[in-house]
Design a protein around this motif. Structure first.
Motif, short mmCIF file in Angstrom:
data_model
loop_
_atom_site.label_atom_id
_atom_site.label_comp_id
_atom_site.label_asym_id
_atom_site.label_seq_id
_atom_site.Cartn_x
_atom_site.Cartn_y
_atom_site.Cartn_z
N UNK A 1 -2.67 5.14 8.53
CA UNK A 1 -1.72 4.64 9.81
C UNK A 1 -2.72 5.86 10.83
N UNK A 2 -3.77 6.01 10.73
CA UNK A 2 -4.46 6.82 11.91
C UNK A 2 -5.69 5.22 11.38
N UNK A 3 -5.82 5.59 13.41
CA UNK A 3 -7.08 4.87 13.52
C UNK A 3 -8.59 6.11 13.45
N UNK B 1 -28.75 34.43 2.37
CA UNK B 1 -29.27 34.67 3.28
C UNK B 1 -29.22 33.13 3.90
N UNK B 2 -28.27 32.36 3.15
CA UNK B 2 -27.72 30.85 3.95
C UNK B 2 -26.72 30.61 4.07
N UNK B 3 -25.89 30.34 4.95
CA UNK B 3 -24.70 29.81 4.74
C UNK B 3 -24.08 28.56 5.23
N UNK B 4 -23.54 28.40 4.68
CA UNK B 4 -23.31 26.36 5.23
C UNK B 4 -21.72 26.34 5.08
N UNK B 5 -21.75 25.58 6.64
CA UNK B 5 -20.00 25.42 6.91
C UNK B 5 -20.06 23.90 7.47
N UNK B 6 -19.12 23.66 6.30
CA UNK B 6 -19.17 22.18 6.04
C UNK B 6 -17.70 21.78 6.41
N UNK B 7 -17.57 20.23 7.51
CA UNK B 7 -15.92 20.58 7.59
C UNK B 7 -16.61 18.72 7.63
N UNK B 8 -14.82 18.37 6.55
CA UNK B 8 -15.13 16.56 6.40
C UNK B 8 -13.23 16.07 6.84
N UNK B 9 -13.36 15.46 7.52
CA UNK B 9 -12.05 14.36 7.61
C UNK B 9 -12.23 12.99 6.98
N UNK B 10 -11.05 12.54 6.46
CA UNK B 10 -10.86 11.69 6.09
C UNK B 10 -9.27 10.80 6.64
N UNK B 11 -8.84 9.68 7.08
CA UNK B 11 -7.96 9.55 8.49
C UNK B 11 -6.94 9.17 6.90
N UNK B 12 -5.94 9.30 7.02
CA UNK B 12 -5.20 8.52 6.66
C UNK B 12 -4.80 6.71 6.80
N UNK C 1 1.14 -1.15 0.03
CA UNK C 1 -0.06 0.27 -0.33
C UNK C 1 0.73 0.88 0.18
N UNK C 2 -0.21 2.06 -0.12
CA UNK C 2 1.05 3.73 -0.73
C UNK C 2 0.30 4.55 1.20
N UNK C 3 1.08 5.00 1.30
CA UNK C 3 0.72 6.45 2.52
C UNK C 3 -0.27 7.01 1.92
N UNK C 4 -1.48 6.74 3.24
CA UNK C 4 -2.25 8.04 2.45
C UNK C 4 -2.34 9.33 4.00
N UNK C 5 -2.41 10.81 3.67
CA UNK C 5 -2.06 11.68 4.96
C UNK C 5 -3.58 11.90 5.26
N UNK C 6 -3.64 11.81 6.30
CA UNK C 6 -4.91 12.21 6.76
C UNK C 6 -5.89 14.17 6.05
N UNK C 7 -7.12 13.92 5.24
CA UNK C 7 -6.84 15.18 5.48
C UNK C 7 -8.01 16.08 5.57
N UNK C 8 -8.07 17.21 5.84
CA UNK C 8 -8.95 17.16 7.09
C UNK C 8 -9.77 18.89 5.80
N UNK C 9 -10.99 19.00 5.73
CA UNK C 9 -11.16 20.05 4.86
C UNK C 9 -11.90 21.12 5.02
N UNK C 10 -12.73 22.23 5.52
CA UNK C 10 -13.90 23.31 5.88
C UNK C 10 -13.03 23.78 7.50
N UNK C 11 -14.30 23.98 7.98
CA UNK C 11 -14.18 24.36 9.00
C UNK C 11 -14.53 23.82 10.14
N UNK C 12 -13.71 23.96 10.92
CA UNK C 12 -14.39 22.48 12.49
C UNK C 12 -14.89 22.92 13.14
N UNK C 13 -15.97 22.55 13.63
CA UNK C 13 -16.78 23.47 14.47
C UNK C 13 -17.30 22.24 15.50
N UNK C 14 -16.26 21.99 16.85
CA UNK C 14 -16.83 22.35 17.20
C UNK C 14 -18.10 22.59 18.37
#
Length: 118
Positions: free
Chosen positions: A90-92, A77-88, A32-45
């Motif tokens: 070796x990430x759990x 008059x509409x705002x969309x905040x989207x966040x996505x995460x894809x693990x790499x 397999x090839x190494x894949x890095x984790x990808x975080x996109x968008x606005x992280x909102x807790x």
């Protein structure tokens, strides 16, 4: 004489094509090839979203949450905040996607929607 290169080419093609099945016959994993984790968008807790209340101006909301990822030119008059995460590789972690939609009336926040995550 032209048959020899054609036969050699066909033999090479068969050997290369059967190479993948060689690994599947045994319990050897494919490389397999190494894949890095990808975080996109606005992280909102939850803490940040808890500070957003109806009656706030667009500027106040933008100062707390940042610039929205999606602004629809037909529905300003509409705002969309989207966040996505894809693990790499070796990430759990599990893939994750969150979405928050804010609606404004006369530049004042009127409601906040959390669509079902799935």
């Amino acid at each position: 004489m032209p048959r020899i290169p054609a036969c050699l080419g066909l033999a090479a093609l068969l050997v290369c094509g059967s190479g993948c099945s060689y690994f599947s016959d045994f319990s050897m994993p494919l490389p397999t090839f190494y894949k890095t984790k990808v975080r996109q968008g606005n992280y909102l807790d939850e803490a940040t979203l808890g500070t957003i209340t109806p009656g706030m101006s667009k500027r106040e909301v933008q100062q707390r949450l940042g610039t929205p990822l999606v602004t629809d030119p037909f529905h300003q008059n509409r705002w969309d905040y989207v966040y996505s995460y894809r693990p790499g590789t070796y990430d759990d972690g599990e893939p994750e996607q969150r979405r928050v939609t804010l609606y404004f009336e006369r530049d004042v926040l009127s409601r906040v929607e959390y669509p079902p995550q799935g």
